[in-house]
Write an enzyme that holds these catalytic residues in place. Structure first.
Site, PDB file in Angstrom:
ATOM      1  N   GLY A  12       7.791   3.285  -0.366  1.00 43.06           N
ATOM      2  CA  GLY A  12       7.166   2.162  -1.089  1.00 43.06           C
ATOM      3  C   GLY A  12       7.866   1.888  -2.417  1.00 43.06           C
ATOM      4  O   GLY A  12       8.037   0.718  -2.809  1.00 43.06           O
ATOM      5  N   GLY A  13       8.281   2.940  -3.123  1.00 45.76           N
ATOM      6  CA  GLY A  13       8.970   2.771  -4.399  1.00 45.76           C
ATOM      7  C   GLY A  13      10.262   1.985  -4.222  1.00 45.76           C
ATOM      8  O   GLY A  13      10.592   1.100  -5.031  1.00 45.76           O
TER       9      GLY A  13
ATOM     10  N   ARG B 250      -2.576   6.097  -4.950  1.00 47.73           N
ATOM     11  CA  ARG B 250      -3.706   7.009  -5.142  1.00 47.73           C
ATOM     12  C   ARG B 250      -4.044   7.142  -6.633  1.00 47.73           C
ATOM     13  O   ARG B 250      -5.199   7.111  -7.022  1.00 47.73           O
ATOM     14  CB  ARG B 250      -3.354   8.377  -4.557  1.00 47.73           C
ATOM     15  CG  ARG B 250      -4.574   9.262  -4.385  1.00 47.73           C
ATOM     16  CD  ARG B 250      -4.197  10.705  -4.188  1.00 47.73           C
ATOM     17  NE  ARG B 250      -3.384  10.925  -3.023  1.00 47.73           N
ATOM     18  CZ  ARG B 250      -3.856  11.167  -1.807  1.00 47.73           C
ATOM     19  NH1 ARG B 250      -5.147  11.185  -1.610  1.00 47.73           N
ATOM     20  NH2 ARG B 250      -3.041  11.390  -0.808  1.00 47.73           N
TER      21      ARG B 250
ATOM     22  N   LEU C 165       0.868  -1.187   0.000  1.00 49.40           N
ATOM     23  CA  LEU C 165       0.000   0.000   0.000  1.00 49.40           C
ATOM     24  C   LEU C 165       0.898   1.229   0.000  1.00 49.40           C
ATOM     25  O   LEU C 165       1.635   1.462   0.950  1.00 49.40           O
ATOM     26  CB  LEU C 165      -0.899   0.038   1.243  1.00 49.40           C
ATOM     27  CG  LEU C 165      -1.660  -1.237   1.602  1.00 49.40           C
ATOM     28  CD1 LEU C 165      -2.591  -0.970   2.793  1.00 49.40           C
ATOM     29  CD2 LEU C 165      -2.455  -1.752   0.410  1.00 49.40           C
TER      30      LEU C 165
ATOM     31  N   GLY D 209      15.738  20.794   0.227  1.00 47.73           N
ATOM     32  CA  GLY D 209      14.991  19.537   0.247  1.00 47.73           C
ATOM     33  C   GLY D 209      15.141  18.738   1.535  1.00 47.73           C
ATOM     34  O   GLY D 209      14.706  17.595   1.606  1.00 47.73           O
TER      35      GLY D 209
ATOM     36  N   LYS E 247       7.127   8.997  17.797  1.00 49.61           N
ATOM     37  CA  LYS E 247       8.205   8.014  17.962  1.00 49.61           C
ATOM     38  C   LYS E 247       8.479   7.776  19.455  1.00 49.61           C
ATOM     39  O   LYS E 247       8.732   6.638  19.872  1.00 49.61           O
ATOM     40  CB  LYS E 247       9.457   8.501  17.232  1.00 49.61           C
ATOM     41  CG  LYS E 247       9.269   8.488  15.700  1.00 49.61           C
ATOM     42  CD  LYS E 247      10.353   9.285  14.996  1.00 49.61           C
ATOM     43  CE  LYS E 247      10.191   9.207  13.487  1.00 49.61           C
ATOM     44  NZ  LYS E 247      11.084  10.138  12.764  1.00 49.61           N
TER      45      LYS E 247
ATOM     46  N   LYS F  15       4.308   5.801  11.931  1.00 47.94           N
ATOM     47  CA  LYS F  15       4.434   6.142  13.366  1.00 47.94           C
ATOM     48  C   LYS F  15       3.214   6.878  13.893  1.00 47.94           C
ATOM     49  O   LYS F  15       2.831   6.702  15.051  1.00 47.94           O
ATOM     50  CB  LYS F  15       5.694   6.961  13.627  1.00 47.94           C
ATOM     51  CG  LYS F  15       5.809   8.238  12.810  1.00 47.94           C
ATOM     52  CD  LYS F  15       6.979   8.180  11.882  1.00 47.94           C
ATOM     53  CE  LYS F  15       6.917   9.277  10.829  1.00 47.94           C
ATOM     54  NZ  LYS F  15       8.050   9.226   9.913  1.00 47.94           N
TER      55      LYS F  15
ATOM     56  N   GLU G 296       9.462  -1.788  12.379  1.00 48.54           N
ATOM     57  CA  GLU G 296      10.819  -1.273  12.620  1.00 48.54           C
ATOM     58  C   GLU G 296      11.067   0.069  11.935  1.00 48.54           C
ATOM     59  O   GLU G 296      11.775   0.939  12.475  1.00 48.54           O
ATOM     60  CB  GLU G 296      11.849  -2.300  12.125  1.00 48.54           C
ATOM     61  CG  GLU G 296      13.296  -1.901  12.319  1.00 48.54           C
ATOM     62  CD  GLU G 296      13.645  -1.690  13.792  1.00 48.54           C
ATOM     63  OE1 GLU G 296      13.728  -2.676  14.517  1.00 48.54           O
ATOM     64  OE2 GLU G 296      13.828  -0.531  14.206  1.00 48.54           O
TER      65      GLU G 296
ATOM     66  N   GLY H  67       5.425   5.522  -2.835  1.00 44.68           N
ATOM     67  CA  GLY H  67       6.099   6.820  -2.922  1.00 44.68           C
ATOM     68  C   GLY H  67       7.565   6.667  -2.568  1.00 44.68           C
ATOM     69  O   GLY H  67       8.232   5.735  -3.026  1.00 44.68           O
TER      70      GLY H  67
HETATM   71  N1  LIG Z   1      10.077   9.192   3.765  1.00 44.82           N
HETATM   72  C1  LIG Z   1      10.776   8.776   4.823  1.00 44.82           C
HETATM   73  O1  LIG Z   1      11.984   9.037   4.927  1.00 44.82           O
HETATM   74  C2  LIG Z   1      10.113   7.970   5.911  1.00 44.82           C
HETATM   75  C3  LIG Z   1      10.892   7.479   6.972  1.00 44.82           C
HETATM   76  C4  LIG Z   1      10.290   6.702   7.972  1.00 44.82           C
HETATM   77  C5  LIG Z   1       8.943   6.451   7.904  1.00 44.82           C
HETATM   78  N2  LIG Z   1       8.203   6.953   6.857  1.00 44.82           N
HETATM   79  C6  LIG Z   1       6.779   6.646   6.824  1.00 44.82           C
HETATM   80  O2  LIG Z   1       6.505   5.862   5.674  1.00 44.82           O
HETATM   81  C7  LIG Z   1       5.194   6.132   5.202  1.00 44.82           C
HETATM   82  C8  LIG Z   1       5.269   6.549   3.720  1.00 44.82           C
HETATM   83  O3  LIG Z   1       6.075   7.696   3.593  1.00 44.82           O
HETATM   84  P1  LIG Z   1       6.591   8.217   2.156  1.00 44.82           P
HETATM   85  O4  LIG Z   1       7.595   9.265   2.451  1.00 44.82           O
HETATM   86  O5  LIG Z   1       6.980   7.078   1.288  1.00 44.82           O
HETATM   87  O6  LIG Z   1       5.251   8.900   1.591  1.00 44.82           O
HETATM   88  P2  LIG Z   1       4.908   9.350   0.093  1.00 44.82           P
HETATM   89  O7  LIG Z   1       3.991  10.516   0.181  1.00 44.82           O
HETATM   90  O8  LIG Z   1       6.145   9.481  -0.720  1.00 44.82           O
HETATM   91  O9  LIG Z   1       4.090   8.111  -0.506  1.00 44.82           O
HETATM   92  C9  LIG Z   1       2.772   7.834  -0.118  1.00 44.82           C
HETATM   93  C10 LIG Z   1       2.158   6.818  -1.094  1.00 44.82           C
HETATM   94  O10 LIG Z   1       0.853   6.510  -0.644  1.00 44.82           O
HETATM   95  C11 LIG Z   1      -0.046   6.507  -1.746  1.00 44.82           C
HETATM   96  N3  LIG Z   1      -1.394   6.848  -1.302  1.00 44.82           N
HETATM   97  C12 LIG Z   1      -1.798   7.991  -0.676  1.00 44.82           C
HETATM   98  N4  LIG Z   1      -3.129   7.938  -0.434  1.00 44.82           N
HETATM   99  C13 LIG Z   1      -3.564   6.738  -0.921  1.00 44.82           C
HETATM  100  C14 LIG Z   1      -4.831   6.100  -0.981  1.00 44.82           C
HETATM  101  N5  LIG Z   1      -5.926   6.687  -0.489  1.00 44.82           N
HETATM  102  N6  LIG Z   1      -4.912   4.869  -1.562  1.00 44.82           N
HETATM  103  C15 LIG Z   1      -3.802   4.265  -2.054  1.00 44.82           C
HETATM  104  N7  LIG Z   1      -2.571   4.815  -2.012  1.00 44.82           N
HETATM  105  C16 LIG Z   1      -2.467   6.042  -1.457  1.00 44.82           C
HETATM  106  C17 LIG Z   1       0.512   7.546  -2.687  1.00 44.82           C
HETATM  107  O11 LIG Z   1       0.036   7.315  -4.004  1.00 44.82           O
HETATM  108  C18 LIG Z   1       2.024   7.316  -2.524  1.00 44.82           C
HETATM  109  O12 LIG Z   1       2.415   6.278  -3.417  1.00 44.82           O
HETATM  110  C19 LIG Z   1       4.624   7.188   6.148  1.00 44.82           C
HETATM  111  O13 LIG Z   1       3.897   6.557   7.171  1.00 44.82           O
HETATM  112  C20 LIG Z   1       5.880   7.842   6.718  1.00 44.82           C
HETATM  113  O14 LIG Z   1       5.670   8.420   7.993  1.00 44.82           O
HETATM  114  C21 LIG Z   1       8.764   7.690   5.871  1.00 44.82           C
HETATM  115  N1  LIG Z   2      10.288  13.486   8.756  1.00 50.89           N
HETATM  116  C1  LIG Z   2      11.027  12.489   9.466  1.00 50.89           C
HETATM  117  C2  LIG Z   2      11.143  11.266   8.565  1.00 50.89           C
HETATM  118  C3  LIG Z   2      11.567  10.025   9.281  1.00 50.89           C
HETATM  119  O1  LIG Z   2      10.577   9.532  10.117  1.00 50.89           O
HETATM  120  C4  LIG Z   2      12.397  13.040   9.853  1.00 50.89           C
HETATM  121  O2  LIG Z   2      12.728  14.188   9.508  1.00 50.89           O
HETATM  122  O3  LIG Z   2      13.133  12.369  10.550  1.00 50.89           O
HETATM  123 NA    NA Z   3      14.187   1.582  12.891  1.00 48.37          NA
END
Ligand SMILES: NC(=O)c1ccc[n+]([C@@H]2O[C@H](COP(=O)([O-])OP(=O)(O)OC[C@H]3O[C@@H](n4cnc5c(N)ncnc54)[C@H](O)[C@@H]3O)[C@@H](O)[C@H]2O)c1
Ligand SMILES: N[C@@H](CCO)C(=O)O
Ligand code: NA
Length: 436
Positions: A20-21, A50, A14, A190, A208, A108, A132, A17
């Protein structure tokens, strides 16, 4: 037949992004190795995003916008959730667990509010819940707390768990610039998200901290139990005051087991800016890195350090969890369940013992120091060190206290601010990482 040729473990992803990518890429590129480690092929059954039309890089037959339908599909064993936010994700994951699917998530915000419900659903169905990646990204931290330290008594978890704010504070420290200017620069480069609120106001770190406190102290702690202050009020003057005393400022998540005079235990969880000595190991953690100290009775001090965010580092933690739940499926076992048996009360911030650093600009004349000292004494706060230096007809006065209840320290600072002899309260900050 080798173990890697067992029935495939089918995965619903699910979100595709940032994290997930990377999970989708690594799952495909490392399919052979993951199968060997898990004991069965780990295959994508579907990917919910989405906007499926925005993902030409993914196999179209796997893509769907209907996460709700995918999570309960008979063809799915494990749901990997990388969408984020509470609703509608909470409903999807509860439905998945109730249908017996194991869940791996990096969410989280959701775990800090609803892990009790999720664990109960997992328990009822005999499924796994692993997360994790939700705290400190790539750093193995939750598995050590849940498993490696399960036989020890943890007393403290303290660390830098938000990369964005650590980047900003590190930059303020090295350039001497103010908060707003540094945040703008971090956004331009960024390092800060378009909407940095969850990071700079401490919500991300508080989620966290709730997860860490729950695991460390076998107690349900939610985000609303965590005292939260962000970094928006940290000034260049705070960093200058810290520098003068060989300290720096970090946003820390601090989770402690506190025992009162009657031997009654409670849990304190807080997130706020803190002055720590430059010699402290957390002071050397720069940029967007994370680091967490754990103290336990038998183990002593442990430190965990590494990349707390980013697509690939976070995907590493997700894939580690995915292999773990796949292994459990292959052998018919389960990972650790919720451990909340201690059910300790959560201590309000006002009653939590802290130490303060107070930097004042005062009139340089007889009796001023005595008046300031009297204000501390009136609130039962003991002074650890005082440093005075003359600046023209004023004096700069720095007071560092011993530990006292946070509410007493707050009241003292309020009273000092009202004294005629105090021209300005230049900086007030809690101190950690040195003798009390
Ligand atoms: N980016 C980081 O460095 C990081 C680090 C630790 C934890 N996280 C956690 O990981 C999770 C994802 O973060 P991310 O940065 O990859 O987010 P992102 O915004 O890059 O990706 C979110 C994805 O969810 C999909 N999406 C959104 N709404 C949707 C819906 N209704 N139905 C189906 N798909 C839907 C989007 O299409 C997208 O592919 C979050 O819970 C975030 O807190 C992220
Ligand atoms: N936005 C968070 C991503 C990791 O959870 C950070 O800056 O550490
Ligand atoms: Na960890």
């Amino acid at each position: 037949m080798s173990a890697a040729e067992g029935r495939p473990i089918r995965v619903a992803l699910l979100g595709c992004g940032t994290v997930g990518g990377e999970v989708a890429r690594l799952l495909t590129e490392q399919a052979g190795e993951l199968a060997a480690r898990a004991g069965a092929p780990v295959e994508l059954a579907g990917i919910a995003v989405r906007r499926p039309d925005k993902h030409p890089e993914l196999p179209p037959e796997l893509l769907t916008a209907d996460a709700e339908k995918l999570v309960t599909s008979d063809d799915v064993d494990v749901v990997v959730e990388l969408v984020g936010g509470i609703e509608p994700v909470r409903g999807w994951l509860l439905a998945a667990l109730e249908a017996g699917k194991s869940v791996v998530t990096a969410n989280k915000a959701l775990l800090a509010e609803h892990s009790a419900d999720l664990f109960e659903a997992a328990d009822a169905a005999g499924a796994d819940l692993y997360f994790e990646a939700a705290v400190a990204g790539a750093i193995p931290l939750l598995r050590p707390l849940r498993e490696s330290l399960a036989g020890d008594r943890i007393t403290r978890v303290m660390g830098i768990v938000n990369g964005t704010t650590n980047y900003i504070l590190s930059a303020m420290d090295s350039t001497g610039a103010g908060y707003a200017e540094t945040l703008d620069e971090a956004s331009r480069l960024g390092y800060a998200e378009a909407d940095p609120t969850a990071d700079v106001d401490g919500y991300d770190a508080a989620s966290k901290a709730a997860i860490l406190a729950s695991l460390a102290f076998h107690t349900r702690v939610t985000a609303s139990d965590v005292h939260r202050e962000g970094i928006a009020d940290v000034t260049a003057a705070d960093l200058a005051a810290a520098r003068m005393l060989g300290r720096t400022v970090k946003l820390l998540a601090i989770c402690e087991r506190v025992t009162d005079d009657d031997g009654v235990e409670s849990v304190s969880a807080r997130v706020h800016p803190v002055m720590i000595p430059r010699s402290h190991q957390l002071a050397g953690v720069g940029g967007a890195f994370n680091a967490v100290y754990v103290e336990a009775d038998a183990a002593g001090e442990l430190m965990f350090y590494g990349q707390g965010a980013g697509g690939a580092p976070t995907a590493s933690a997700v894939l580690g969890d995915l292999v773990a739940v796949a292994r459990n499926r292959v052998v018919g076992g389960r990972g650790p369940r919720e451990s909340a048996h201690a059910a300790l009360p959560v201590r309000p911030m006002g009653q939590t013992p802290t130490r303060y650093h107070v930097s004042l600009s005062v009139a340089d004349r007889a009796g001023v120091l005595a008046q300031v000292a009297q204000a501390f004494a009136a609130h039962g706060v003991s002074i650890a060190a005082v440093r005075q230096s003359d600046v023209g007809d004023r004096a700069s006065l720095v007071v560092v206290t011993h530990q006292a209840p946070d509410a007493a320290l707050q009241s003292t600072v309020d009273e000092i601010g009202r004294l005629d002899v105090v021209h300005e309260v230049v900086s007030v900050m809690r101190v950690e990482g040195e003798d009390q």
